[in-house]
Design a protein around this motif. Sequence first.
Motif, PDB file in Angstrom:
ATOM      1  N   ARG A  72      -6.223  -8.836  52.681  1.00  0.00           N
ATOM      2  CA  ARG A  72      -5.470  -7.876  53.482  1.00  0.00           C
ATOM      3  C   ARG A  72      -6.394  -7.330  54.554  1.00  0.00           C
ATOM      4  O   ARG A  72      -7.437  -6.769  54.240  1.00  0.00           O
ATOM      5  N   ARG A 108      -0.864  -1.795  61.236  1.00  0.00           N
ATOM      6  CA  ARG A 108      -0.550  -3.140  60.758  1.00  0.00           C
ATOM      7  C   ARG A 108      -1.586  -3.659  59.772  1.00  0.00           C
ATOM      8  O   ARG A 108      -2.791  -3.591  60.027  1.00  0.00           O
ATOM      9  N   HIS A 163      -2.404  -7.237  58.054  1.00  0.00           N
ATOM     10  CA  HIS A 163      -2.126  -8.665  58.077  1.00  0.00           C
ATOM     11  C   HIS A 163      -2.517  -9.230  56.712  1.00  0.00           C
ATOM     12  O   HIS A 163      -3.652  -9.059  56.272  1.00  0.00           O
ATOM     13  N   ILE A 164      -1.572  -9.913  56.067  1.00  0.00           N
ATOM     14  CA  ILE A 164      -1.801 -10.426  54.718  1.00  0.00           C
ATOM     15  C   ILE A 164      -1.836 -11.950  54.757  1.00  0.00           C
ATOM     16  O   ILE A 164      -0.920 -12.589  55.286  1.00  0.00           O
ATOM     17  N   ARG A 215       2.513 -12.382  55.669  1.00  0.00           N
ATOM     18  CA  ARG A 215       3.374 -11.360  56.269  1.00  0.00           C
ATOM     19  C   ARG A 215       2.506 -10.282  56.909  1.00  0.00           C
ATOM     20  O   ARG A 215       1.296 -10.283  56.788  1.00  0.00           O
ATOM     21  N   ILE A 216       3.182  -9.340  57.585  1.00  0.00           N
ATOM     22  CA  ILE A 216       2.552  -8.147  58.127  1.00  0.00           C
ATOM     23  C   ILE A 216       3.238  -6.956  57.492  1.00  0.00           C
ATOM     24  O   ILE A 216       4.472  -6.894  57.439  1.00  0.00           O
ATOM     25  N   GLU A 217       2.459  -6.013  56.992  1.00  0.00           N
ATOM     26  CA  GLU A 217       2.998  -4.766  56.465  1.00  0.00           C
ATOM     27  C   GLU A 217       2.533  -3.630  57.361  1.00  0.00           C
ATOM     28  O   GLU A 217       1.539  -3.763  58.083  1.00  0.00           O
ATOM     29  N   HIS A 218       3.246  -2.529  57.304  1.00  0.00           N
ATOM     30  CA  HIS A 218       2.864  -1.350  58.079  1.00  0.00           C
ATOM     31  C   HIS A 218       2.501  -0.242  57.114  1.00  0.00           C
ATOM     32  O   HIS A 218       3.218  -0.008  56.126  1.00  0.00           O
ATOM     33  N   THR A 219       1.387   0.428  57.386  1.00  0.00           N
ATOM     34  CA  THR A 219       0.959   1.530  56.513  1.00  0.00           C
ATOM     35  C   THR A 219       1.813   2.761  56.779  1.00  0.00           C
ATOM     36  O   THR A 219       2.457   2.885  57.816  1.00  0.00           O
ATOM     37  N   ASP A 220       1.785   3.671  55.850  1.00  0.00           N
ATOM     38  CA  ASP A 220       2.592   4.899  55.958  1.00  0.00           C
ATOM     39  C   ASP A 220       1.939   5.963  56.824  1.00  0.00           C
ATOM     40  O   ASP A 220       2.571   6.940  57.163  1.00  0.00           O
TER      41      ASP A 220
END
Length: 110
Positions: A58, A66, A68-69, A104-109
């Motif tokens: 990650r 963002r 990136h995984i 995938r791409i995740e977004h932090t809170d």
Amino acid sequence: MVREDGKRNFVMLEDGEKTKQFTGEMPRQAALKAARRLDGYESYDSESDAEADPTEIRLLERGTDRVHIYHAWAWEDTAPNTKPGWMKENNVSSVMRGNVSKQRIEHTDT
């Protein structure tokens, strides 16, 4: 956040902690650098063997939310015949190679 030279900084997240930093113009470039430094892949002699046992990495892009995984793997390969002088001087006969597959791409809170 993009630097003046076009490169971006990515921080590896391990167990929620920021550990190593990698730089690249694209996320994949930084992920490939990270893959070559993974632990536990020294015993693999071929890419197909290593690919069967990927590690999730990650990478948090600095200045953004963002993450990136990637699935990453590495293997030990013989050094090329065109190796640089410092490798010849130090009798380096093998190198670590790495490969990644973006998941995938995740977004932090935050």
